[in-house]
Enzyme design. Structure first.
Site, PDB file in Angstrom:
ATOM      1  N   GLY A 103      -1.884   9.116 -35.341  1.00 59.28           N
ATOM      2  CA  GLY A 103      -3.286   9.475 -35.158  1.00 59.28           C
ATOM      3  C   GLY A 103      -3.572  10.760 -34.431  1.00 59.28           C
TER       4      GLY A 103
ATOM      5  N   CYS B 153     -15.081  18.469 -63.346  1.00 65.16           N
ATOM      6  CA  CYS B 153     -16.500  18.264 -63.631  1.00 65.16           C
ATOM      7  C   CYS B 153     -17.111  17.257 -62.667  1.00 65.16           C
ATOM      8  CB  CYS B 153     -16.672  17.829 -65.075  1.00 65.16           C
ATOM      9  SG  CYS B 153     -16.034  19.088 -66.175  1.00 65.16           S
ATOM     10  N   GLU B 154     -17.263  17.672 -61.429  1.00 67.46           N
ATOM     11  CA  GLU B 154     -17.855  16.870 -60.361  1.00 67.46           C
ATOM     12  C   GLU B 154     -18.479  17.842 -59.375  1.00 67.46           C
ATOM     13  OE1 GLU B 154     -17.770  13.543 -59.481  1.00 67.46           O
ATOM     14  OE2 GLU B 154     -16.284  12.754 -60.885  1.00 67.46           O
TER      15      GLU B 154
ATOM     16  N   GLU C 131       4.181   6.448 -34.759  1.00 67.20           N
ATOM     17  CA  GLU C 131       4.087   6.638 -36.210  1.00 67.20           C
ATOM     18  C   GLU C 131       3.279   7.889 -36.563  1.00 67.20           C
ATOM     19  OE1 GLU C 131       3.846   1.835 -37.283  1.00 67.20           O
ATOM     20  OE2 GLU C 131       2.014   2.996 -37.022  1.00 67.20           O
ATOM     21  N   PRO C 132       3.703   9.056 -36.110  1.00 63.79           N
ATOM     22  CA  PRO C 132       2.923  10.254 -36.427  1.00 63.79           C
ATOM     23  C   PRO C 132       3.099  10.650 -37.892  1.00 63.79           C
ATOM     24  CG  PRO C 132       4.952  10.889 -35.335  1.00 63.79           C
ATOM     25  CD  PRO C 132       4.932   9.383 -35.351  1.00 63.79           C
ATOM     26  N   GLY C 133       2.025  11.022 -38.541  1.00 57.80           N
ATOM     27  CA  GLY C 133       2.102  11.501 -39.915  1.00 57.80           C
ATOM     28  C   GLY C 133       1.559  12.921 -39.993  1.00 57.80           C
ATOM     29  N   ARG C 134       0.245  13.008 -39.868  1.00 56.61           N
ATOM     30  CA  ARG C 134      -0.442  14.296 -39.956  1.00 56.61           C
ATOM     31  C   ARG C 134       0.146  15.339 -38.994  1.00 56.61           C
ATOM     32  NH1 ARG C 134      -5.788  14.646 -41.588  1.00 56.61           N
ATOM     33  NH2 ARG C 134      -5.991  12.424 -41.209  1.00 56.61           N
TER      34      ARG C 134
ATOM     35  N   TYR D  61      -1.689  14.288 -46.412  1.00 55.62           N
ATOM     36  CA  TYR D  61      -2.791  13.707 -47.189  1.00 55.62           C
ATOM     37  C   TYR D  61      -3.309  14.708 -48.229  1.00 55.62           C
ATOM     38  CZ  TYR D  61      -2.221  10.590 -43.269  1.00 55.62           C
ATOM     39  OH  TYR D  61      -1.665   9.763 -42.326  1.00 55.62           O
TER      40      TYR D  61
ATOM     41  N   ARG E 122      -9.089  16.095 -49.787  1.00 56.49           N
ATOM     42  CA  ARG E 122      -9.611  15.995 -48.418  1.00 56.49           C
ATOM     43  C   ARG E 122     -10.988  16.607 -48.225  1.00 56.49           C
ATOM     44  NH1 ARG E 122      -7.978  17.625 -44.275  1.00 56.49           N
ATOM     45  NH2 ARG E 122      -8.268  15.778 -43.037  1.00 56.49           N
TER      46      ARG E 122
HETATM   47  C1  LIG Z   1      -1.745   6.369 -41.596  1.00 53.63           C
HETATM   48  C2  LIG Z   1      -1.026   5.657 -40.534  1.00 53.63           C
HETATM   49  C3  LIG Z   1      -0.324   6.364 -39.566  1.00 53.63           C
HETATM   50  C4  LIG Z   1      -0.289   7.868 -39.501  1.00 53.63           C
HETATM   51  O1  LIG Z   1      -1.481   8.424 -39.047  1.00 53.63           O
HETATM   52  P1  LIG Z   1      -1.564   9.993 -38.737  1.00 53.63           P
HETATM   53  O2  LIG Z   1      -2.968  10.205 -38.361  1.00 53.63           O
HETATM   54  O3  LIG Z   1      -1.187  10.691 -39.970  1.00 53.63           O
HETATM   55  O4  LIG Z   1      -0.629  10.264 -37.610  1.00 53.63           O
HETATM   56  C5  LIG Z   1       0.382   5.642 -38.624  1.00 53.63           C
HETATM   57  N1  LIG Z   1       0.387   4.288 -38.631  1.00 53.63           N
HETATM   58  C6  LIG Z   1      -0.289   3.579 -39.549  1.00 53.63           C
HETATM   59  C7  LIG Z   1      -0.229   2.096 -39.501  1.00 53.63           C
HETATM   60  C8  LIG Z   1      -1.024   4.224 -40.524  1.00 53.63           C
HETATM   61  O5  LIG Z   1      -1.695   3.526 -41.434  1.00 53.63           O
END
Ligand SMILES: *Cc1c(COP(=O)(O)O)cnc(C)c1O
Length: 427
Positions: free
Chosen positions: A245, A352-353, A281-284, A381, A320
């Protein structure tokens, strides 16, 4: 920080490069539009995040695969030591395909099927993040039937406002995610009674693109309290998963979001004394700034009240802007000549949106047909949300490392696209 910068190209103009690769050369080789990711940026972000927690004894960083699940991206992070957070069997198979050890994998999501549970149990993943009582009961049955034990963390919903876009807030009571905070103790009690379940963790993920640390602080303080309550009731809590997050900078004209080190300090303050293994759990934060979308200007269209710069990338390639009202910086791939006029323009694609745009009313150096643009911070994303809407071909994904590049997902042909379908036998 990322590794996309202007450098002198062969033609002597200042050209945007991905590490040492000239993006105009890459566009000529691959065609547009395409996604381009930087290995050095991915590795750096992972390292910065891990190093922020160097003072905490037992941590596991599980990259959130859904942010960018390209095999090359997963392999890059896996080699750097990352575990993975997956939300489907497909993502789990991707992580396993690049040899991420199952012991470093956690499985999240409100709708895991029994088949997915069985697959994950058979592979021996570290833990399931369980989001409801019916899911717990299903997992217990599946595990028991195979003589396995599922290690779990309940995902608790702390009902805090993450102060982010409503479509990516997940920790409010009205969101579908997690179990209500107040019900957690009785669920751990139930879990103790059920066969095939070992409830030794607590999980929380309150949303994405969080740029203010206070929601994290509030949520982690509640979590600390909950662990105390659970322990008082006899539960053994050995790990706490704080989710992802952490927000990233999308605009250079706005204050920087908190740094991983600030986030880590807060984590240490709020939950550092629990004596547990900490998972993240970092993604972004890992992938966002490590990717761009390169597109070519098709037409400059002067409408009655606006100028539209029509490019060959569209909402099906990068959702996005229209899905989250997200802002992505747009840079011309060739730096404009001094004295180039700035105009205000919408940057829109061929779909076409009305919602098909990459930027609205954006001041940009005047662009001409044939010019290349780079949509920045598109590594998370972006490609994962792409579709073939309007029967547009899926965008290629290219990984750069130094002066090398690899087309990890080539652009399909139209024949490839049509060959995926079957006509009913009565037609
Ligand atoms: C999407 C998600 C993440 C990653 O979130 P980011 O904002 O990308 O860091 C981590 N944990 C869970 C359970 C998620 O669904």
């Amino acid at each position: 920080m990322h590794h996309f910068a202007y450098r002198r190209g062969v033609s002597q103009a200042n050209v945007l490069h991905a590490e040492e690769v000239d993006l105009s050369d890459l566009a000529a080789a691959v065609g547009t539009p395409f996604y381009c990711y930087s290995t050095a940026t991915l590795e750096r972000h992972y390292r910065v995040f891990v190093e922020a927690f160097a003072g905490i004894p037992d941590t596991l960083v599980c990259y959130s695969v859904k942010a960018n699940s390209s095999l090359g991206v997963l392999a890059t992070l896996g080699r750097a030591g990352a575990g993975m957070d997956v939300v489907s069997e497909g993502e789990l198979r991707r992580a396993l395909a690049v040899d991420v050890p199952p012991a470093k994998i956690v499985f999240s999501g409100v709708g895991k099927t029994r088949a997915e549970m069985a697959f994950a149990l058979d592979r021996g993943i570290f833990a399931f993040n369980v989001e409801s009582e019916p899911e717990l009961r299903a997992l217990s049955e599946v595990a028991d039937a195979r003589g396995a034990v599922a290690r779990i963390a309940f995902r608790v919903n702390p009902d805090v406002d993450a102060k982010t876009h409503h479509k990516i807030a997940t920790g409010k009571a009205e969101n579908k995610f997690g179990v209500p905070f107040a019900e957690a103790p009785s669920l751990y009690g139930l879990a103790k009674e059920l066969p095939g379940i070992e409830a030794t963790g607590v999980h929380m993920h309150i949303g994405s693109q969080i740029t203010d640390l206070s929601p994290f602080r509030n949520a982690f303080a509640l979590l600390h309290e909950l662990v105390g309550t659970l322990r008082a009731e006899g539960a053994t809590i050995g790990f706490v998963n704080l989710g992802g997050g952490l927000g990233i900078p999308y605009r250079s004209d706005q204050p920087e979001p908190p740094r991983p080190a600030d986030y880590a300090r807060l984590v240490a303050e709020e939950v550092g004394d629990l004596g547990v293994r900490l998972l993240f759990e970092p993604g972004r934060m890992i992938a966002g700034n490590a990717g761009i979308l390169v597109s070519r200007v098709l037409y400059v269209k002067h409408g009655a009240s606006k100028t539209f710069t029509i490019v060959d990338a569209a909402m099906n390639d990068l959702m996005r802007p229209t899905l989250y009202e997200a802002y992505h910086e747009i840079l011309p791939v060739t730096a404009p000549e001094p004295g180039t006029r700035t105009i205000v323009t919408d940057v829109a694609g061929p779909v076409c949106e009305t919602g098909d745009y990459l930027a609205l009313s954006r001041p940009l150096p005047e662009l001409r047909a044939g010019d290349l643009i780079s949509v920045m911070t598109a590594g998370a994303y972006g490609a994962v949300l792409a579709s073939e809407y309007n029967s547009r071909l899926l965008v290629p994904e290219v990984l750069v490392a130094g002066d090398r590049y690899s087309v990890m997902r080539p652009r399909p042909s139209y024949d490839d696209m049509l060959a995926k379908e079957r006509l009913p036998n009565w037609l």
